[in-house]
Design a protein around this motif. Structure first.
Motif, PDB file in Angstrom:
ATOM      1  N   MET A  66       0.809  -1.221   0.000  1.00  0.00           N
ATOM      2  CA  MET A  66       0.000   0.000   0.000  1.00  0.00           C
ATOM      3  C   MET A  66       0.845   1.275   0.000  1.00  0.00           C
ATOM      4  O   MET A  66       0.468   2.237  -0.660  1.00  0.00           O
ATOM      5  N   PRO A  67       1.997   1.339   0.690  1.00  0.00           N
ATOM      6  CA  PRO A  67       2.797   2.564   0.587  1.00  0.00           C
ATOM      7  C   PRO A  67       3.218   2.869  -0.855  1.00  0.00           C
ATOM      8  O   PRO A  67       3.192   4.023  -1.290  1.00  0.00           O
ATOM      9  N   PHE A  68       3.571   1.818  -1.609  1.00  0.00           N
ATOM     10  CA  PHE A  68       3.925   2.022  -3.013  1.00  0.00           C
ATOM     11  C   PHE A  68       2.719   2.507  -3.806  1.00  0.00           C
ATOM     12  O   PHE A  68       2.801   3.458  -4.573  1.00  0.00           O
ATOM     13  N   LEU A  69       1.594   1.854  -3.604  1.00  0.00           N
ATOM     14  CA  LEU A  69       0.397   2.225  -4.349  1.00  0.00           C
ATOM     15  C   LEU A  69      -0.093   3.621  -3.958  1.00  0.00           C
ATOM     16  O   LEU A  69      -0.607   4.361  -4.801  1.00  0.00           O
ATOM     17  N   THR A  70       0.090   4.009  -2.710  1.00  0.00           N
ATOM     18  CA  THR A  70      -0.289   5.350  -2.265  1.00  0.00           C
ATOM     19  C   THR A  70       0.543   6.408  -2.987  1.00  0.00           C
ATOM     20  O   THR A  70       0.012   7.428  -3.433  1.00  0.00           O
ATOM     21  N   LYS A  71       1.844   6.167  -3.134  1.00  0.00           N
ATOM     22  CA  LYS A  71       2.698   7.113  -3.874  1.00  0.00           C
ATOM     23  C   LYS A  71       2.272   7.188  -5.342  1.00  0.00           C
ATOM     24  O   LYS A  71       2.280   8.253  -5.946  1.00  0.00           O
ATOM     25  N   THR A  72       1.909   6.050  -5.903  1.00  0.00           N
ATOM     26  CA  THR A  72       1.446   6.017  -7.289  1.00  0.00           C
ATOM     27  C   THR A  72       0.143   6.800  -7.419  1.00  0.00           C
ATOM     28  O   THR A  72      -0.019   7.599  -8.354  1.00  0.00           O
ATOM     29  N   TYR A  73      -0.769   6.607  -6.494  1.00  0.00           N
ATOM     30  CA  TYR A  73      -2.046   7.329  -6.502  1.00  0.00           C
ATOM     31  C   TYR A  73      -1.815   8.837  -6.347  1.00  0.00           C
ATOM     32  O   TYR A  73      -2.453   9.638  -7.030  1.00  0.00           O
ATOM     33  N   ASP A  74      -0.894   9.225  -5.473  1.00  0.00           N
ATOM     34  CA  ASP A  74      -0.572  10.647  -5.307  1.00  0.00           C
ATOM     35  C   ASP A  74      -0.090  11.253  -6.629  1.00  0.00           C
ATOM     36  O   ASP A  74      -0.447  12.373  -6.976  1.00  0.00           O
ATOM     37  N   ARG A  75       0.723  10.496  -7.359  1.00  0.00           N
ATOM     38  CA  ARG A  75       1.218  10.971  -8.657  1.00  0.00           C
ATOM     39  C   ARG A  75       0.054  11.131  -9.636  1.00  0.00           C
ATOM     40  O   ARG A  75      -0.036  12.123 -10.352  1.00  0.00           O
ATOM     41  N   LEU A  76      -0.857  10.174  -9.665  1.00  0.00           N
ATOM     42  CA  LEU A  76      -2.023  10.266 -10.560  1.00  0.00           C
ATOM     43  C   LEU A  76      -2.877  11.483 -10.208  1.00  0.00           C
ATOM     44  O   LEU A  76      -3.331  12.204 -11.104  1.00  0.00           O
ATOM     45  N   GLN A  77      -3.083  11.720  -8.932  1.00  0.00           N
ATOM     46  CA  GLN A  77      -3.865  12.890  -8.515  1.00  0.00           C
ATOM     47  C   GLN A  77      -3.159  14.181  -8.908  1.00  0.00           C
ATOM     48  O   GLN A  77      -3.813  15.131  -9.343  1.00  0.00           O
ATOM     49  N   HIS A  78      -1.852  14.224  -8.769  1.00  0.00           N
ATOM     50  CA  HIS A  78      -1.088  15.410  -9.165  1.00  0.00           C
ATOM     51  C   HIS A  78      -1.282  15.684 -10.654  1.00  0.00           C
ATOM     52  O   HIS A  78      -1.473  16.826 -11.063  1.00  0.00           O
ATOM     53  N   TRP A  79      -1.249  14.624 -11.455  1.00  0.00           N
ATOM     54  CA  TRP A  79      -1.403  14.773 -12.898  1.00  0.00           C
ATOM     55  C   TRP A  79      -2.800  15.235 -13.289  1.00  0.00           C
ATOM     56  O   TRP A  79      -2.996  15.708 -14.406  1.00  0.00           O
ATOM     57  N   GLU A  80      -3.769  15.102 -12.410  1.00  0.00           N
ATOM     58  CA  GLU A  80      -5.116  15.590 -12.722  1.00  0.00           C
ATOM     59  C   GLU A  80      -5.126  17.111 -12.855  1.00  0.00           C
ATOM     60  O   GLU A  80      -5.942  17.665 -13.590  1.00  0.00           O
ATOM     61  N   HIS A  81      -4.242  17.787 -12.139  1.00  0.00           N
ATOM     62  CA  HIS A  81      -4.256  19.250 -12.100  1.00  0.00           C
ATOM     63  C   HIS A  81      -2.990  19.882 -12.676  1.00  0.00           C
ATOM     64  O   HIS A  81      -2.870  21.105 -12.681  1.00  0.00           O
ATOM     65  N   HIS A  82      -2.067  19.065 -13.118  1.00  0.00           N
ATOM     66  CA  HIS A  82      -0.812  19.561 -13.669  1.00  0.00           C
ATOM     67  C   HIS A  82      -0.491  18.770 -14.935  1.00  0.00           C
ATOM     68  O   HIS A  82      -0.961  17.645 -15.093  1.00  0.00           O
ATOM     69  N   PRO A  83       0.342  19.336 -15.793  1.00  0.00           N
ATOM     70  CA  PRO A  83       0.749  18.570 -16.978  1.00  0.00           C
ATOM     71  C   PRO A  83       1.472  17.287 -16.569  1.00  0.00           C
ATOM     72  O   PRO A  83       2.155  17.247 -15.543  1.00  0.00           O
ATOM     73  N   ILE A  84       1.285  16.274 -17.371  1.00  0.00           N
ATOM     74  CA  ILE A  84       1.965  15.006 -17.114  1.00  0.00           C
ATOM     75  C   ILE A  84       3.407  15.162 -17.583  1.00  0.00           C
ATOM     76  O   ILE A  84       3.676  15.240 -18.769  1.00  0.00           O
ATOM     77  N   ALA A  85       4.296  15.247 -16.626  1.00  0.00           N
ATOM     78  CA  ALA A  85       5.718  15.379 -16.917  1.00  0.00           C
ATOM     79  C   ALA A  85       6.392  14.079 -16.510  1.00  0.00           C
ATOM     80  O   ALA A  85       6.468  13.757 -15.331  1.00  0.00           O
ATOM     81  N   THR A  86       6.851  13.340 -17.483  1.00  0.00           N
ATOM     82  CA  THR A  86       7.493  12.061 -17.196  1.00  0.00           C
ATOM     83  C   THR A  86       8.995  12.167 -17.392  1.00  0.00           C
ATOM     84  O   THR A  86       9.463  12.895 -18.261  1.00  0.00           O
TER      85      THR A  86
END
Length: 120
Positions: A66-86
């Motif tokens: 879950m800690p890994f998945l939580t970080k992944t989810y945080d990144r997805l939420q960030h991308w909802e409001h910001h450009p996807i910068a990979t």
């Protein structure tokens, strides 16, 4: 669920299984992934997983479960409001996952176009 959707989700499960990212939280991770599939496009989930994996690669205690998945989810939420910068290129994505990068990156050129520096 249609076969096409099952195949797309199988790619995410491949990434999770390849790096044993579920850890000891397998059932919680599986249900959390189902929630992510309901909200985000599968290629975006793939990219977020790989970005999170690469970001944490050098940590002595690898994130799992879950800690890994939580970080992944945080990144997805960030991308909802910001450009996807990979920071991951299609080639790196393919090396990390063993999967074709086209569903995630589309026809993105293998080498980004370099603009000449203007001399002012």
């Amino acid at each position: 669920m249609e076969l096409h959707e099952q195949l797309k989700q199988q790619r995410v499960k491949h990434i999770i299984n390849s790096y044993r990212l579920a850890g000891n939280d397998e059932s919680r991770v599986r249900s959390s992934l189902e929630a992510l599939f309901a909200v985000y496009p599968t290629p975006l989930i793939e990219l977020a997983l790989v970005e999170t994996l690469a970001e944490n690669w050098l940590c002595l205690a690898s994130l799992r479960g879950m800690p890994f998945l939580t970080k992944t989810y945080d990144r997805l939420q960030h991308w909802e409001h910001h450009p996807i910068a990979t920071t991951i290129t299609p080639e790196q994505f393919q090396q990390i996952t063993g999967l074709d990068a086209t569903p995630v990156f589309g026809d993105w050129p293998s080498q980004p176009t370099q603009q000449p520096l203007s001399s002012s």
